[in-house]
Write an enzyme that holds these catalytic residues in place. Structure first.
Site, PDB file in Angstrom:
ATOM      1  N   GLY A 154       8.848   4.508  -8.622  1.00 17.12           N
ATOM      2  CA  GLY A 154       7.637   5.129  -9.169  1.00 17.12           C
ATOM      3  C   GLY A 154       7.351   6.463  -8.514  1.00 17.12           C
ATOM      4  N   SER A 164      -2.018  -3.774  -1.326  1.00 16.40           N
ATOM      5  CA  SER A 164      -3.356  -3.189  -1.528  1.00 16.40           C
ATOM      6  C   SER A 164      -4.359  -3.936  -0.659  1.00 16.40           C
ATOM      7  CB  SER A 164      -3.771  -3.320  -2.993  1.00 16.40           C
ATOM      8  OG  SER A 164      -5.146  -3.046  -3.150  1.00 16.40           O
ATOM      9  N   TYR A 180      -4.826  -8.320 -10.937  1.00 15.92           N
ATOM     10  CA  TYR A 180      -4.270  -7.298 -10.029  1.00 15.92           C
ATOM     11  C   TYR A 180      -4.294  -7.819  -8.590  1.00 15.92           C
ATOM     12  CZ  TYR A 180      -3.741  -2.964  -7.368  1.00 15.92           C
ATOM     13  OH  TYR A 180      -3.312  -2.008  -6.475  1.00 15.92           O
TER      14      TYR A 180
END
Ligand SMILES: NC(=O)c1ccc[n+]([C@@H]2O[C@H](COP(=O)([O-])OP(=O)(O)OC[C@H]3O[C@@H](n4cnc5c(N)ncnc54)[C@H](OP(=O)(O)O)[C@@H]3O)[C@@H](O)[C@H]2O)c1
Length: 255
Positions: A13, A145, A158
């Site tokens: 990415g 995260s 998520y």
């Protein structure tokens, strides 16, 4: 002295956002970089130019990480081109940026986020990590995260997906030890293009996050690259299966 002189890294990415900053940041530390992208071909070209300007080598590789056969092809392509792959940064992730509330979740959004974050990160770790074992070593950094601490009332899938990333980080760290290290970092909000374009970010969420962040600012992607460099370098040589939280204090109890 650059910390990663003449090593080769694969950054997923890397055509935009945090991945782009990571790819250029690793090049500044002496790394040559395989720049992975899925749809951001122009971004990948721009990143390669930035890496060349740092005096390092770069090439681009395209793949959809939700498809195992594409990941196998990507891994074969990269290992055929580099003398040895020292570092993999699994940065690809899908925060479901169009979702503003848990009430807006759809089956498609659940399947998409889990496929990109959990299946994609797992299969990248699996395919690249097993080739690293064959070559004798390497290190893998997974972008997780701070939602593994805070949860995500906006997008529960998520948060679940990043818990999945943590679970597979620890699992492969054990499976690949001692030759290949696998660690994760957990950023809080980063002002990447996709964050600043989010509907909630432009209508109060930013101010709310800022007010709850003891360090009093929301970083751009460049500010978090140092943690990735640390986890990718020999400075973290006694770390594996570990998780580094970097969210300006946002998730401190009572913050
Ligand atoms: N931004 C934040 O506030 C924040 C906070 C904590 C953690 N993170 C994590 O940091 C990472 C990067 O965040 P970001 O804000 O830079 O994200 P972003 O701007 O939304 O970029 C997402 C990246 O994932 C790639 N991608 C998405 N689906 C893919 C697929 N099926 N196959 C291959 N690549 C795919 C995209 O590639 P293409 O553009 O080439 O299609 C793009 O490079 C993510 O893992 C995210 O969860 C972000």
């Amino acid at each position: 002295m650059p910390r990663l002189n003449d090593r080769w890294a694969l950054v997923t990415g890397a055509g935009r956002g945090f991945g782009r900053s990571i790819a250029v940041g690793l090049a500044r530390e002496g790394c040559n970089v395989a720049v992975h992208y899925n749809t951001s071909a122009l971004g990948a070209e721009a990143v390669m130019e930035e890496i060349s300007a740092e005096g390092r080598e770069a090439f681009a590789v395209q793949a959809d990480v939700t498809r195992w056969e594409e990941i196998r092809r990507l891994a074969d392509e990269v290992f055929a081109k580099v003398p040895r792959l020292d570092i993999l940064v699994n940065n690809v992730g899908d925060v479901a940026p169009e979702q503003m509330s848990w009430r807006d979740v759809t089956e498609d959004l659940i399947d998409r986020v889990l496929a990109v974050d959990v299946k994609g990160t797992m299969l990248m770790t699996h395919e690249v990590g097993s080739r690293m074992l064959e070559q004798g070593g390497g290190t893998i950094v997974n972008v997780c995260s701070n939602v593994v601490v805070t949860g995500s009332p906006r997008a529960p899938q998520y948060a679940a997906s990043k818990y999945g990333v943590l679970g597979l980080t620890k699992s492969y760290a054990g499976a690949f030890a001692p030759r290949v290290r696998v660690n994760a970092l957990g950023p809080g909000f980063i002002e990447t293009e996709s964050t600043v374009n989010r509907e909630d970010w432009r209508s109060g969420r930013r101010e709310d996050v800022l007010a709850k962040t003891p360090l009093g600012r929301i970083p751009g992607p460049d500010e978090l690259v140092g943690v990735v460099v640390f986890l990718a370098s020999d400075e973290s040589s006694h770390m594996t299966g570990n998780f580094v939280l970097c969210d300006g204090g946002f998730s401190m109890v009572g913050a």
